[in-house]
Structure formats: C-alpha cells, structure tokens
Write a protein that holds these residues in place. Structure first.
Motif, PDB file in Angstrom:
ATOM      1  N   ARG A  27      45.752  67.939  69.681  1.00 15.88           N
ATOM      2  CA  ARG A  27      45.663  67.000  68.548  1.00 15.88           C
ATOM      3  C   ARG A  27      46.662  67.351  67.461  1.00 15.88           C
ATOM      4  O   ARG A  27      47.271  66.470  66.847  1.00 15.88           O
ATOM      5  N   SER A  28      46.843  68.643  67.206  1.00 16.80           N
ATOM      6  CA  SER A  28      47.770  69.058  66.153  1.00 16.80           C
ATOM      7  C   SER A  28      49.225  68.761  66.511  1.00 16.80           C
ATOM      8  O   SER A  28      50.071  68.611  65.622  1.00 16.80           O
ATOM      9  N   PRO A  31      51.420  64.400  66.101  1.00 16.41           N
ATOM     10  CA  PRO A  31      52.406  63.826  65.175  1.00 16.41           C
ATOM     11  C   PRO A  31      53.815  64.379  65.339  1.00 16.41           C
ATOM     12  O   PRO A  31      54.733  63.907  64.658  1.00 16.41           O
ATOM     13  N   ARG A  71      42.407  61.365  69.707  1.00 19.06           N
ATOM     14  CA  ARG A  71      41.960  60.905  68.393  1.00 19.06           C
ATOM     15  C   ARG A  71      41.360  59.502  68.509  1.00 19.06           C
ATOM     16  O   ARG A  71      41.939  58.522  68.049  1.00 19.06           O
ATOM     17  N   MET A 139      47.972  56.477  64.496  1.00 16.60           N
ATOM     18  CA  MET A 139      48.474  57.642  63.774  1.00 16.60           C
ATOM     19  C   MET A 139      48.145  57.556  62.280  1.00 16.60           C
ATOM     20  O   MET A 139      47.966  58.572  61.603  1.00 16.60           O
ATOM     21  N   ASN A 142      44.996  59.369  60.028  1.00 18.84           N
ATOM     22  CA  ASN A 142      45.037  60.666  59.354  1.00 18.84           C
ATOM     23  C   ASN A 142      46.319  60.735  58.527  1.00 18.84           C
ATOM     24  O   ASN A 142      47.414  60.665  59.081  1.00 18.84           O
ATOM     25  N   ASP A 145      48.774  63.448  59.490  1.00 18.85           N
ATOM     26  CA  ASP A 145      49.474  63.115  60.729  1.00 18.85           C
ATOM     27  C   ASP A 145      50.539  62.054  60.480  1.00 18.85           C
ATOM     28  O   ASP A 145      51.637  62.115  61.053  1.00 18.85           O
ATOM     29  N   TRP A 148      53.558  63.667  58.861  1.00 25.34           N
ATOM     30  CA  TRP A 148      54.292  64.451  59.857  1.00 25.34           C
ATOM     31  C   TRP A 148      55.043  63.542  60.824  1.00 25.34           C
ATOM     32  O   TRP A 148      56.181  63.822  61.221  1.00 25.34           O
TER      33      TRP A 148
END
Length: 449
Positions: A27-28, A31, A71, A139, A142, A145, A148
């Motif tokens: 998940r991290s 982006p 997500r 996207m 968040n 995100d 980024w």
C-alpha cells in the motif's frame, strides 16, 4: 518439571514465518509504483500502436486492480462514480454496436466499421483511459498518497524528457534505432512527435510551477528548512528541463498556451499575497531570461512566420473531414477507421499530396464525431460535462490550493491542444490526462462523503 522458566507450550510451539505478502508495504508503494507505470508509455513512443495500446490497457488494468485490492474504496465512492461509469458504458456499447453492425436507428443506414481488424487494440486503448481515470480517483482518497502520486508522475515525465534530450544531444538515436527524437530540427522526444512532446513538457512546467509557488509561500513563524530548499531545487530543475524540452520542440500552440497558463497561475498566487519575494526573485529572474531566449529562437520564429499558411492547410483538412463525418453522421466509421476512410475519401491528387500521411483529424471533437457519429459525441460530451461539474462543485465548496490549480491547468492545456492536434490520440497522453482528471474529481467525492 520445567526448571528453565519456559512454558511447555512455548517450547513446542512452531516458529511463525513472516507473512507471504506484506500488504502494508504494498500500500505504501502504490503512490510511487502506479504513477511510474502510467508514465512509462512515454518512453515507448507513447504506446501509439496496436501493440502499444494493448500494453497500455494491460498495465493500467493491473494498476486499477492493485488499487482496488490494496485500497478498497468506501461504498459512497461507487455511488459518486456510478453516473460516470454509466455514461462510459453507454459510449463503449455504442462503439461495439458499430463494430458488430447492428442498426438501432430506424432512419439511418446500417453501421459499417471501416477497420474491423483494428477494433480490439483501439478499444483496449479506450479502456486504458477509463482505467487511468479510476486510478486517479481512487488515489485521491488519501491526500498523502495523492501528493506523492503528483510528485512521482511529475518527475517520471521529467525524467523521460531528460532521457530524450540527452540521447538527442549525444547523437544516440541512430545507434539505438528505436526513437525518432528529432524531426526537421525539432525535438520529438521518446514519443516521436514534437507537438505531443511539447504538451507533455508543458504539463511538467505547469505542475512544477504550482509546486514552486506553493513552496514560496511565506508562513508566519516558520523558517525555511533544508527540506524546503531541496524541494525547491528539485522542482526548479524539473521546470528547467521541461522548458528546455518545450523550446526544443518549437511547437507554437503548446508554447504559447503554456506561457499564458504559467503566467495566469503565477498572477493568481501573487494576488493572494503571503509570498516570499526573495525566493521568488531567485527563481523568477533566470526564468524570465530563459523565456526571452526561447522567444527569440530562430526555429520558433520561422514556425511563427509560417503560421498563416499552415493554419489554412489545417482548415482545409477540417473541412474535408467534416464533410466525411456528415456522410455518416449517426454511426461514424468505427474505432481505428480514420486511416481507411481518409484514403478512401481523398478529394483529389492535390489534397492527397498533403493528407495521405495524416493519421488523425487533428481535432478532438471532429475525431470523436468520425469514430461514432453524433450519438457518440453527445455521450462523450455528457461524460466530460459530468466530470467537470463535479470538479467545479468541489472548487465552489472549498478553495483550491495553488498545486490543485496547477493540475487543473495542466488538464486544460492538454484539452486545448487536443482541439487542434493529435495529443489525445496517443494512449500514454490520454492516460496521463485522465489520471490527473481522476485525482481532481476523486478529491471532491471523498471530501463530500
């Protein structure tokens, strides 16, 4: 009897292995990985081929599946996106009806697809754009995100422009035998088209300008730190690369529009005050000098001198393609049929000398009309209106930051250029435009709910 202070259950318990898939890490990385994947087509001639369109659809489809898996959105997101997906589904169904040849309008002739063998790759490219919009919308859920993702896509586009500039400057295109980086002295980039490359460079310049202006804001009680300085230097470098690439294309409309939109964004930011004038002066002075040098460039001046002649030729093309569109106003000629109908409807030898290599109507609206007729144009217009309406409502509900304005202006740049050129016929630029549009649209949906 246990004399070592360790329970029997702990002694015999099997070792627990690390999880096979680290969802938190995945998940991290979304982006970062997703925007790079979306921009990657710029490196491969914009995916502007049957194979490229299929590759673009596969990449974008995998990205949207990853977003939905890692997500998953809230239920209200699907409520908000349902009208858009319904209109997109209606447009896709209309294209399929034309391909199959099913007559649904009583007073019109039976639909005929002029290039039925091209439908599959063209439709795959069409779906890639819808996937890109969904990725951007997801996207936007968040904010971290989304920030980024904007940074990543900016520097990915900038890096690809830089690769093209370097390879061209060292004369490497002949050795690689893949890219046509230069055409008639103009920088065509890894896409192979100067005008499309100019629009990409203009988008990078606008996004970098928005970020720079945001960093130049004066915040009471907060002193500039090393992170801010590094951020400014990175975005200033991206801006410089974009402007050099833009100037090297000598493409008139993108250069003029980018300059106007950058000035508009800057004027809006200055009118709101709270700008660190020292920082602005440090970056504005060389920028102004660079713009003056570009304006005096010999190749750009030569192209400006030939504007009236080329504009006349473009009007001649549009007149011809309008007549062709009115021959089949209800169904058009199907996806991928432009080249066939262009050759079939040549009005004479004189017209053929200049138009036989033309692969697009060089007008977004006219191209849509040729593909699917008036019903398809109405469906796509309704789809665009619905997205634009939601974005405007978001702006009315809460003021936009300078950075969000830069995204909106980058989208506006590509739409305006598409009215007179082929930038929205290239799968990679369609992907980037709709990804940014999804980011703008999705933010309003998630904030509302």
């Amino acid at each position: 009897m246990n004399t070592h202070g360790v329970s029997l259950s702990a002694a015999v318990a099997p070792e627990t292995s690390a999880p096979f898939f680290d969802y938190a890490l995945a998940r991290s990385l979304l982006p970062i990985v997703v925007p790079i994947g979306l921009a990657s087509g710029l490196l491969f001639r914009g995916f502007d081929s049957a194979q490229g369109a299929a590759a673009c659809s596969i990449i974008n489809g995998m990205m949207v599946m990853a977003m939905l898996l890692l997500r998953p959105p809230i239920l209200s997101f699907w409520t908000g996106v349902a009208p858009i997906l319904t209109l997109a589904g209606g447009a896709a169904l209309w294209l399929i009806l034309i391909q199959v040849g099913i007559p649904v309008v009583p007073f019109a002739d039976r639909p005929v697809a002029f290039a039925p063998d091209m439908f599959a790759p063209e439709f795959a490219g069409w779906m890639a754009g819808l996937y890109a919009f969904m990725i951007g919308a997801l996207m936007a859920a968040n904010r971290r995100d989304a920030r980024w993702a904007m940074n990543t896509v900016l520097f990915a586009m900038c890096g690809i422009l830089l690769i093209g500039l370097i390879v061209r400057s060292v004369g490497g295109q002949g050795a690689l035998d893949y890219w046509s980086l230069s055409r008639q002295g103009r920088f065509a980039g890894t896409i192979g088209n100067a005008n499309v490359t100019a629009v990409v460079a203009g988008m990078v310049a606008l996004l970098a300008t928005g970020r720079l202006l945001s960093l130049m804001r004066r915040e009471p009680g907060k002193k500039p730190d090393a992170r801010t300085t590094v951020n400014m230097l990175c975005h200033a470098g991206a801006w410089l690369i974009a402007v050099v690439a833009l100037a090297s294309t000598a493409s008139r409309v993108p250069i003029i529009l980018t300059t106007a939109l950058v000035l508009l964004l800057t004027a809006r930011t200055l009118s709101r005050g709270r700008i660190n004038w020292t920082r602005l002066a440090v970056y504005a002075a060389p920028a102004i000098i660079l713009v003056i040098v570009i304006a005096q460039a010999e190749l750009f001046q030569a192209r400006l001198d030939g504007t009236s002649y080329e504009w006349g030729a473009r009007l001649g093309l549009w007149s011809q393609y309008w007549d062709i569109a009115m021959t089949s106003p209800v169904y058009g000629y199907g996806l991928g049929g432009f080249q066939s109908i262009n050759v079939f409807a040549m009005s004479g030898v004189r017209f053929a000398e200049g138009a036989w290599i033309v692969n697009s109507a060089h007008s977004l609206l006219l191209q849509i009309l040729l593909v699917g007729g008036v019903p398809y144009l109405l469906l796509m217009t309704a789809l665009g209106w619905r997205v634009a309406r939601d974005i405007v409502r978001d702006y009315a509900g809460s003021p936009w930051s300078t950075r969000r304005w830069s995204v909106a202006l980058a989208i506006l740049l590509i739409v305006l250029c598409a009215m007179v050129d082929i930038v929205m016929d290239v799968p990679s630029t369609i992907t980037l435009a709709l990804f940014l549009t999804g980011l703008l649209w999705g933010r309003g949906v998630f904030v509302e709910h």
